[in-house]
Design a protein around this motif. Structure first.
Motif, mmCIF file in Angstrom:
data_model
loop_
_atom_site.group_PDB
_atom_site.id
_atom_site.type_symbol
_atom_site.label_atom_id
_atom_site.label_comp_id
_atom_site.label_asym_id
_atom_site.label_seq_id
_atom_site.Cartn_x
_atom_site.Cartn_y
_atom_site.Cartn_z
ATOM 1 N N PRO A 13 -8.942 -11.289 5.923
ATOM 2 C CA PRO A 13 -9.375 -12.356 6.830
ATOM 3 C C PRO A 13 -8.836 -12.193 8.248
ATOM 4 N N THR A 14 -7.724 -11.459 8.398
ATOM 5 C CA THR A 14 -7.110 -11.270 9.712
ATOM 6 C C THR A 14 -7.692 -10.088 10.490
ATOM 7 N N ASP A 15 -8.558 -9.292 9.868
ATOM 8 C CA ASP A 15 -9.145 -8.143 10.561
ATOM 9 C C ASP A 15 -10.017 -8.615 11.716
ATOM 10 N N VAL A 16 -9.964 -7.880 12.833
ATOM 11 C CA VAL A 16 -10.800 -8.231 13.976
ATOM 12 C C VAL A 16 -12.252 -7.846 13.699
ATOM 13 N N SER A 17 -13.161 -8.632 14.235
ATOM 14 C CA SER A 17 -14.577 -8.290 14.162
ATOM 15 C C SER A 17 -14.881 -7.210 15.190
ATOM 16 N N ASP A 18 -16.066 -6.628 15.121
ATOM 17 C CA ASP A 18 -16.453 -5.610 16.107
ATOM 18 C C ASP A 18 -16.432 -6.189 17.516
ATOM 19 N N GLU A 19 -16.915 -7.409 17.657
ATOM 20 C CA GLU A 19 -16.951 -8.047 18.979
ATOM 21 C C GLU A 19 -15.539 -8.302 19.500
ATOM 22 N N GLU A 20 -14.649 -8.779 18.628
ATOM 23 C CA GLU A 20 -13.268 -9.023 19.039
ATOM 24 C C GLU A 20 -12.577 -7.718 19.422
ATOM 25 N N TRP A 21 -12.850 -6.650 18.675
ATOM 26 C CA TRP A 21 -12.208 -5.374 18.966
ATOM 27 C C TRP A 21 -12.667 -4.817 20.306
ATOM 28 N N GLN A 22 -13.908 -5.018 20.654
ATOM 29 C CA GLN A 22 -14.397 -4.549 21.951
ATOM 30 C C GLN A 22 -13.646 -5.223 23.095
ATOM 31 N N PHE A 23 -13.262 -6.478 22.891
ATOM 32 C CA PHE A 23 -12.476 -7.179 23.916
ATOM 33 C C PHE A 23 -11.022 -6.697 23.923
ATOM 34 N N CYS A 24 -10.426 -6.540 22.742
ATOM 35 C CA CYS A 24 -8.998 -6.225 22.646
ATOM 36 C C CYS A 24 -8.668 -4.782 22.988
ATOM 37 N N ARG A 25 -9.541 -3.859 22.648
ATOM 38 C CA ARG A 25 -9.224 -2.435 22.737
ATOM 39 C C ARG A 25 -8.725 -1.973 24.103
ATOM 40 N N PRO A 26 -9.362 -2.350 25.226
ATOM 41 C CA PRO A 26 -8.871 -1.853 26.517
ATOM 42 C C PRO A 26 -7.420 -2.231 26.815
ATOM 43 N N TYR A 27 -6.952 -3.354 26.261
ATOM 44 C CA TYR A 27 -5.574 -3.789 26.512
ATOM 45 C C TYR A 27 -4.564 -3.020 25.657
ATOM 46 N N LEU A 28 -5.026 -2.436 24.569
ATOM 47 C CA LEU A 28 -4.126 -1.817 23.599
ATOM 48 C C LEU A 28 -4.066 -0.299 23.694
ATOM 49 N N GLU A 29 -4.995 0.291 24.406
ATOM 50 C CA GLU A 29 -5.048 1.754 24.492
ATOM 51 C C GLU A 29 -4.056 2.261 25.528
ATOM 52 N N LEU A 30 -2.832 2.509 25.082
ATOM 53 C CA LEU A 30 -1.813 3.043 25.976
ATOM 54 C C LEU A 30 -1.958 4.543 26.149
ATOM 55 N N MET A 31 -2.762 5.173 25.285
ATOM 56 C CA MET A 31 -3.119 6.577 25.421
ATOM 57 C C MET A 31 -4.535 6.727 24.873
ATOM 58 N N THR A 32 -5.160 7.841 25.138
ATOM 59 C CA THR A 32 -6.549 8.020 24.737
ATOM 60 C C THR A 32 -6.692 8.106 23.224
ATOM 61 N N GLN A 33 -7.862 7.752 22.730
ATOM 62 C CA GLN A 33 -8.126 7.815 21.303
ATOM 63 C C GLN A 33 -8.012 9.241 20.766
ATOM 64 N N GLU A 34 -8.236 10.257 21.645
ATOM 65 C CA GLU A 34 -8.211 11.650 21.216
ATOM 66 C C GLU A 34 -6.810 12.256 21.238
ATOM 67 N N ALA A 35 -5.782 11.453 21.553
ATOM 68 C CA ALA A 35 -4.426 11.993 21.624
ATOM 69 C C ALA A 35 -4.042 12.624 20.289
ATOM 70 N N PRO A 36 -3.513 13.855 20.302
ATOM 71 C CA PRO A 36 -3.243 14.577 19.047
ATOM 72 C C PRO A 36 -2.202 13.907 18.161
ATOM 73 N N GLN A 37 -1.297 13.087 18.750
ATOM 74 C CA GLN A 37 -0.247 12.490 17.932
ATOM 75 C C GLN A 37 -0.709 11.241 17.191
ATOM 76 N N ARG A 38 -1.945 10.799 17.402
ATOM 77 C CA ARG A 38 -2.428 9.612 16.712
ATOM 78 C C ARG A 38 -2.879 9.958 15.292
ATOM 79 N N GLU A 39 -2.221 9.371 14.302
ATOM 80 C CA GLU A 39 -2.535 9.635 12.906
ATOM 81 C C GLU A 39 -3.366 8.513 12.284
#
Length: 226
Positions: A13-39
């Motif tokens: 129930p706590t998972d973000v919806s697609d619409e909510e994630w589109q709003f939140c994502r720019p604030y949370l991306e401290l590095m690119t999605q393609e960063a090699p250290q992201r597991e």
């Protein structure tokens, strides 16, 4: 032998919806999605943080189908240091106000305090609130007239609300760009000291009094949203 189809796990129930994630994502991306250290998916990590906040469970009790607790905790610490939550709440509050046909920044606010029961983690922060007959911490809150959080301060429960007005008023003006002119408060803020502390920051306190004929819990005009 035919292999079984693996069904995707049902969302929490706590998972973000697609619409909510589109709003939140720019604030949370401290590095690119393609960063090699992201597991792990950043969205999965954010969902795990939301799970902990809503469930109130220890980090080590995160369900096994969420990212490992240590990774979630470390990322949450990075978000805290970067002020991601504050930036997100600030912009979301302005959007919601404008959608309600109000100015982006409020000119009127409400101040109040709430005593929270202590836990072993409270330590020296815990105190005894004689009025509420409760030991714990006190959350001093400032919200706009729609109930959106603007500023807060946490003290021991024995600290008086009126003593926190100056610091809250300063935080309010920093957050809103010196836009706040009026603060509605209850009778716990009565006196020259809180009024002067607020006036130093250009804010006038207006005490909303409870009618003497009424007893018990009553929704006070303007103040109920806090």
């Amino acid at each position: 032998m035919a292999s079984k189809t693996v069904k995707p796990k049902p969302p929490y129930p706590t998972d973000v919806s697609d619409e909510e994630w589109q709003f939140c994502r720019p604030y949370l991306e401290l590095m690119t999605q393609e960063a090699p250290q992201r597991e792990h998916s950043l969205r999965d990590v954010f969902n795990a943080v939301r799970y902990v906040v809503r469930a109130g469970c220890p980090w080590r009790m995160l369900p096994h189908d969420l990212p490992p607790w240590a990774i979630v905790y470390q990322q949450w610490q990075r978000w805290i240091k970067a002020g991601c939550s504050e930036a997100m709440a600030h912009d979301l509050r302005m959007l919601l106000r404008m959608l309600s046909d109000k100015n982006a920044q409020p000119s009127a606010v409400i101040l109040d305090g709430r005593t929270m029961q202590s836990t072993p983690e409270s330590g020296a922060r815990a105190g005894y609130d004689g009025y509420k007959r409760k030991k714990g911490s006190k959350v001093h809150i400032a919200v706009d007239t729609l109930g959106h959080l603007l500023a807060l301060k946490i003290t021991a429960a024995n600290e008086q609300e009126r003593a926190q007005v100056g610091e809250l008023a300063q935080k309010l003006q920093e957050v809103t760009g010196e836009k706040v002119e009026l603060a509605y408060v209850d009778q716990g803020y009565t006196g020259e000291q809180p009024a002067e502390a607020a006036q130093t920051e250009g804010i006038r306190l207006e005490v909303v009094k409870l009618q003497e004929a009424k007893k018990g819990f009553v929704l006070l005009p303007r103040r109920w949203v806090v």
